[in-house]
Motif scaffolding. Structure first.
Motif, mmCIF file in Angstrom:
data_model
loop_
_atom_site.group_PDB
_atom_site.id
_atom_site.type_symbol
_atom_site.label_atom_id
_atom_site.label_comp_id
_atom_site.label_asym_id
_atom_site.label_seq_id
_atom_site.Cartn_x
_atom_site.Cartn_y
_atom_site.Cartn_z
ATOM 1 N N UNK A 42 103.057 -52.341 -25.149
ATOM 2 C CA UNK A 42 102.514 -51.831 -23.889
ATOM 3 C C UNK A 42 101.943 -50.431 -24.095
ATOM 4 N N UNK A 43 102.681 -49.594 -24.839
ATOM 5 C CA UNK A 43 102.220 -48.218 -25.099
ATOM 6 C C UNK A 43 100.906 -48.232 -25.877
ATOM 7 N N UNK A 44 100.816 -49.099 -26.880
ATOM 8 C CA UNK A 44 99.575 -49.194 -27.663
ATOM 9 C C UNK A 44 98.406 -49.658 -26.805
ATOM 10 N N UNK A 45 98.689 -50.577 -25.880
ATOM 11 C CA UNK A 45 97.622 -51.045 -24.990
ATOM 12 C C UNK A 45 97.084 -49.897 -24.145
ATOM 13 N N UNK A 46 97.963 -49.014 -23.694
ATOM 14 C CA UNK A 46 97.527 -47.845 -22.931
ATOM 15 C C UNK A 46 96.653 -46.939 -23.791
ATOM 16 N N UNK A 47 97.094 -46.669 -24.998
ATOM 17 C CA UNK A 47 96.353 -45.750 -25.865
ATOM 18 C C UNK A 47 94.963 -46.285 -26.188
ATOM 19 N N UNK A 48 94.843 -47.595 -26.238
ATOM 20 C CA UNK A 48 93.564 -48.199 -26.602
ATOM 21 C C UNK A 48 92.700 -48.508 -25.372
ATOM 22 N N UNK A 49 93.197 -48.147 -24.200
ATOM 23 C CA UNK A 49 92.471 -48.463 -22.962
ATOM 24 C C UNK A 49 91.277 -47.550 -22.745
ATOM 25 N N UNK A 50 91.198 -46.442 -23.462
ATOM 26 C CA UNK A 50 90.108 -45.492 -23.275
ATOM 27 C C UNK A 50 90.392 -44.469 -22.197
ATOM 28 N N UNK A 51 91.526 -44.596 -21.529
ATOM 29 C CA UNK A 51 91.902 -43.646 -20.472
ATOM 30 C C UNK A 51 93.321 -43.160 -20.768
ATOM 31 N N UNK A 104 94.089 -47.516 -14.037
ATOM 32 C CA UNK A 104 93.564 -48.829 -13.652
ATOM 33 C C UNK A 104 94.491 -49.955 -14.087
ATOM 34 N N UNK A 105 95.353 -49.666 -15.075
ATOM 35 C CA UNK A 105 96.311 -50.669 -15.538
ATOM 36 C C UNK A 105 95.956 -51.238 -16.895
ATOM 37 N N UNK A 106 96.923 -51.921 -17.528
ATOM 38 C CA UNK A 106 96.718 -52.535 -18.845
ATOM 39 C C UNK A 106 97.156 -53.987 -18.786
ATOM 40 N N UNK A 107 96.518 -54.804 -19.604
ATOM 41 C CA UNK A 107 96.889 -56.199 -19.764
ATOM 42 C C UNK A 107 97.411 -56.371 -21.187
ATOM 43 N N UNK A 140 98.075 -47.034 -37.962
ATOM 44 C CA UNK A 140 98.386 -48.005 -36.915
ATOM 45 C C UNK A 140 99.890 -48.035 -36.640
ATOM 46 N N UNK A 141 100.695 -47.938 -37.714
ATOM 47 C CA UNK A 141 102.142 -47.950 -37.529
ATOM 48 C C UNK A 141 102.588 -46.741 -36.712
ATOM 49 N N UNK A 142 101.981 -45.584 -36.960
ATOM 50 C CA UNK A 142 102.391 -44.337 -36.299
ATOM 51 C C UNK A 142 101.657 -44.109 -34.987
ATOM 52 N N UNK A 143 101.033 -45.141 -34.465
ATOM 53 C CA UNK A 143 100.171 -44.980 -33.293
ATOM 54 C C UNK A 143 100.908 -44.458 -32.064
ATOM 55 N N UNK A 144 102.186 -44.809 -31.939
ATOM 56 C CA UNK A 144 102.934 -44.386 -30.743
ATOM 57 C C UNK A 144 103.683 -43.076 -30.953
ATOM 58 N N UNK A 145 103.562 -42.472 -32.129
ATOM 59 C CA UNK A 145 104.229 -41.202 -32.377
ATOM 60 C C UNK A 145 103.475 -40.064 -31.697
ATOM 61 N N UNK A 146 104.231 -39.070 -31.282
ATOM 62 C CA UNK A 146 103.588 -37.845 -30.810
ATOM 63 C C UNK A 146 103.256 -36.970 -32.011
ATOM 64 N N UNK A 147 102.457 -35.929 -31.799
ATOM 65 C CA UNK A 147 102.149 -34.992 -32.892
ATOM 66 C C UNK A 147 103.415 -34.337 -33.416
ATOM 67 N N UNK A 148 104.349 -34.051 -32.520
ATOM 68 C CA UNK A 148 105.620 -33.438 -32.933
ATOM 69 C C UNK A 148 106.413 -34.412 -33.800
ATOM 70 N N UNK A 149 106.428 -35.704 -33.405
ATOM 71 C CA UNK A 149 107.104 -36.719 -34.205
ATOM 72 C C UNK A 149 106.547 -36.753 -35.628
ATOM 73 N N UNK A 150 105.229 -36.819 -35.710
ATOM 74 C CA UNK A 150 104.577 -36.949 -37.016
ATOM 75 C C UNK A 150 104.870 -35.737 -37.896
ATOM 76 N N UNK A 151 104.787 -34.564 -37.321
ATOM 77 C CA UNK A 151 105.055 -33.348 -38.096
ATOM 78 C C UNK A 151 106.477 -33.360 -38.626
ATOM 79 N N UNK A 152 107.424 -33.774 -37.785
ATOM 80 C CA UNK A 152 108.831 -33.783 -38.192
ATOM 81 C C UNK A 152 109.080 -34.825 -39.276
ATOM 82 N N UNK A 153 108.539 -36.017 -39.127
ATOM 83 C CA UNK A 153 108.751 -37.069 -40.122
ATOM 84 C C UNK A 153 108.110 -36.697 -41.453
#
Length: 805
Positions: A151-160, A119-122, A324-337
């Protein structure tokens, strides 16, 4: 039928598989279509085309091979792509058209795409949205900008949002003109800038297909995989033309994702260097840069974490960050870090334990860097000072072994652009464009595709990233800018330390100066530009090589380098190991001394032989030949201002050799290779290793390994007149200066009475020590106590002056 003229009818062409079973083709015009059954993943089948030919003489039929084709089977990959309009982007891309385009492009690699629309993000990603989305502007961009992350965080918080899907954001425009798209390798979020496509839906389909090839499948451009192929010259999807072909090697890459990515990526996610590194490092660098000195409550900064760990005797601590800082990380990113830890060491201990900075600094161009100690997946945080400017730095260890000894080659350039040459990029990569926040210098072992050591330099508040790149590369001896065209004044202003070859260049400029006074001033300042050498890290006899260490500094003042002596020795047929070639100048001089049998290293005649071995002149003088301090000062000043290299022995009984840097009526300034002497008199009395005598160097080139550099020594330390033959700092022992006791009878004479008899001038204060000896003579116990008196003050015992012939 003639054997030399075979004419085949297409209708007679047959096909068979590797088992010999015939495959019935379907003819479509002038082409054949074969329906083949797939096999297991990556199984290769050979399909053979042949023609049955009848031999007229034997009436037998035989198969004539026309050609063969290898056919590979792949398991099918299912991918879901979601288009996300940003801020009401109205670009129309028919879902079915994009899905068809993707499947036509990727079907040879057996990839099936399903496309849907969000549907898009604002999101207000900047104060001035009309400028477009910040795309990093730099060709070295290797991850998302701050605005992209919004923009990525807005998508994640969009509920979709489904982390298993691939998302492409449709954004009106980028800040950089003509930017079509961006998607870093191994990342699930791409950005396509629609203004540049002018509502051409096919062009948008191709850009999206191209970008997801970078992000999902980590494909590179063909002109990078094969440098001989010009850009924009093929119909490959990954080229810049309008093609959508994929080659077989790219099919393989799609099914066997490259384990690592390339260090820097441009706006297409494309590699900026041939040396690969996992893009997760950028997330790690950003995290350390963010939390090194400050962190949101209740978290401690990383320096604070380290301080608490040291207090509690904890060896290492994990990295901390907010969700919140790691919100855009993937699970693989987090495991590696989370695999990384902070080494709990003070700044001084970090520099001493790792030896990283010192080892790089002291290594010559093209040589193997000496021992560096870095635990795998550990981060060493420190504060490093250059010219009173304090830099927070992080040293990362990710090598195959915690001891990186003689396995990393130091590269040296005189032009920063040449750092990315094919030769240099195999060993080092320097990136200062990661969001313009910090500098990263990565070092590689031979034939390794990821760095074993990285140094991240974070600028002080009053510095920009551009300031620190040039300064640090010069400081480490990686960037040695050509001096061509620079004046002497410009060179002295720009460089704190010069190499021997640079000194040789400057000496040539100085010799052209006609004004004698100005020429002397230049040579006097040049004395301060000689690199300091630390004897404590020498391979051979580190506590007894003040001589050859000071000699190396004296030779470099003349513009004579280690490489000059290597060339001379090899010309003479001397065998020199790689360890010696890669080592310090003084270790090479020690090697030549032994090989040429020049004599004891403590003998001044040996130093003369080492100097004359490479054509240098030597003037030898004893201090006693000058009747007083003013005359000695005047003479040595003249020689310094003539550009000579001067060694001095600054002790009488327990000799010690240093390089003289300057001298005046109140003090001398020396480069003492052992460290900082607290009292020359105590050194004579108590010996070299007494803590009250010397603040000794550590065995590295950190600040604690350079304590003896530019050491001032006041003339009152030389308070015994040089006209006295004994020279001062002499341990005086005479038969009458003792007390003895036999059967209670004591005899002694005062030291002061003895001094009057010797008529020694200016003796000043003195220290004493006693030695007691007990023995039995003819049944009687005899105790003898000998008292020693050591005069305070030192002497310039002798000096050697080295000059160019």
């Amino acid at each position: 039928m003639s054997r030399n003229k075979l004419f085949y009818n297409a209708e007679g062409v047959h096909f068979m598989n590797a088992m010999g079973a015939e495959i019935i083709p379907q003819k479509q015009g002038d082409a054949f279509s074969l329906n083949l059954r797939g096999s297991f993943h990556e199984d290769v089948q050979q399909i053979t085309a042949y023609y049955n030919v009848k031999d007229d003489s034997t009436k037998n039929t035989k198969k004539v091979l026309l050609g063969a084709l290898n056919v590979i089977s792949y398991d099918q990959i299912e991918k879901n792509l979601v288009l996300v309009p940003v801020n009401g982007n109205s670009t129309s891309i028919p879902r079915a058209q994009l899905e068809t385009y993707l499947n036509d492009t990727y079907s040879p690699a057996n990839v099936r795409w399903t496309v849907s629309r969000h549907a898009g993000v604002q999101v207000e990603y900047s104060d001035d949205m009309s400028q477009g989305l910040d795309d990093g502007e730099s060709k070295m961009l290797s991850n998302y900008t701050k605005e992209m992350n919004k923009v990525i965080k807005a998508l994640k918080r969009s509920g979709d949002y489904d982390k298993h899907k691939t998302y492409v954001f449709l954004v009106d425009k980028a800040q950089t003109a003509n930017k079509a798209g961006f998607m870093p390798k191994k990342r699930p979020w791409g950005f396509v800038f629609t203004n540049i496509h002018y509502n051409n839906s096919k062009a948008l389909c191709r850009t999206i297909s191209h970008e997801v090839a970078h992000g999902e499948f980590r494909l590179s451009h063909p002109f990078q995989d094969f440098p001989s192929i010009p850009e924009n010259s093929t119909q490959n999807l990954m080229d810049y033309a309008d093609g959508q072909q994929l080659r077989k090697y790219q099919w393989d890459d799609i099914h066997n994702l490259r384990d690592v990515e390339l260090w820097g990526q441009d706006e297409e996610g494309n590699a900026a260097t041939i040396n690969p590194i996992n893009s997760q490092y950028t997330l790690l660098f950003d995290l350390v840069n963010k939390y090194a000195e400050s962190a949101p409550p209740p978290l401690d900064s990383y320096f604070g974490l380290i301080d608490r760990a040291i207090t509690n005797s904890i060896a290492s601590v994990p990295l901390t960050y907010t969700d919140d800082y790691a919100d855009t990380w993937t699970d693989v990113d987090k495991k590696w870090i989370d695999e990384w830890s902070l080494r709990a060491k003070s700044s001084a201990d970090v520099l001493k334990e790792t030896c990283a900075i010192s080892a790089i600094k002291k290594t010559g161009a093209g040589k193997k860097i000496d021992k560096i100690i870095l635990k795998e997946k550990h981060i060493y945080l420190a504060k490093y000072t250059i010219k009173d400017d304090i830099y927070p730095i992080a040293i990362y260890g990710d090598g195959t072994n915690h001891k990186l000894e003689n396995i990393i080659t130091k590269r040296q350039v005189n032009n920063l652009d040449s750092l990315i040459s094919k030769t240099n990029i195999k060993h080092i990569y320097c990136d200062d464009a990661l969001f313009s926040k910090y500098l990263v210098i990565a070092f590689y072992e031979k034939d390794k595709n990821k760095p074993s050591m990285m140094i991240q330099v974070m600028p002080p508040d009053n510095f920009t990233i551009n300031d620190i790149k040039e300064r640090w590369l010069k400081y480490l001896g990686i960037y040695m800018e050509s001096l061509d065209g620079k004046t002497i004044d410009e060179i002295f202003l720009e460089y704190d330390v010069l190499t021997a070859s640079q000194i040789a260049y400057v000496r040539n400029l100085i010799e052209k100066e006609k004004d004698e006074t100005k020429r002397g001033d230049y040579y006097q300042e040049l004395q301060t530009k000689v690199a300091y050498h630390n004897q404590v890290d020498n391979v051979n006899s580190p506590y007894r090589t003040c001589n050859v260490t000071s000699l190396a500094m004296g030779f470099e003042m003349l513009g004579v380098s280690k490489e000059d002596y290597i060339a001379k020795a090899e010309k003479d047929g001397l065998t020199i190991s790689d360890d010696v070639k890669n080592g310090d100048f003084e270790d090479l001089l020690e090697h030549i001394r032994k090989e040429k049998k020049f004599g004891d290293r403590t003998s001044a005649s040996t130093w003369t032989k080492l100097a004359k071995y490479n054509g240098l002149k030597v003037v030898e003088k004893a201090a006693g030949s000058s009747k007083n301090k003013p005359e000695l000062t005047k003479y040595l000043n003249e020689r310094l201002r003539a550009g000579d290299g001067i060694l001095m022995s600054i002790a009488y009984e327990k000799g010690h050799i240093v390089r003289l840097q300057s001298i005046n009526d109140t003090k001398v300034v020396i480069d003492d290779p052992y460290g900082t002497v607290s009292s020359l008199a105590k050194r004579e009395f108590k010996g070299l290793n007494s803590s009250s005598t010397y603040d000794r160097n550590t065995a590295d080139m950190s600040d604690s390994g350079q304590k003896g550099e530019d050491c001032p020594v006041a003339w009152n330390e030389f308070d015994v007149s040089v006209e006295q033959g004994n020279g001062g700092n002499e341990e005086i022992k005479a038969d009458k200066i003792f007390k003895y006791e036999v059967d209670g009878i004591v005899s002694k004479e005062s030291f002061e009475d003895w001094l009057k008899g010797k008529a020694i001038k200016n003796i000043g204060e003195y220290d004493t020590r006693e030695e007691t000896k007990t023995e039995t003579v003819k049944g009687k116990t005899i105790t003898t106590t000998t008292k020693y008196y050591i005069t305070k003050g030192a002497t310039v015992k002798y000096y050697r002056i080295f000059s160019k012939p």
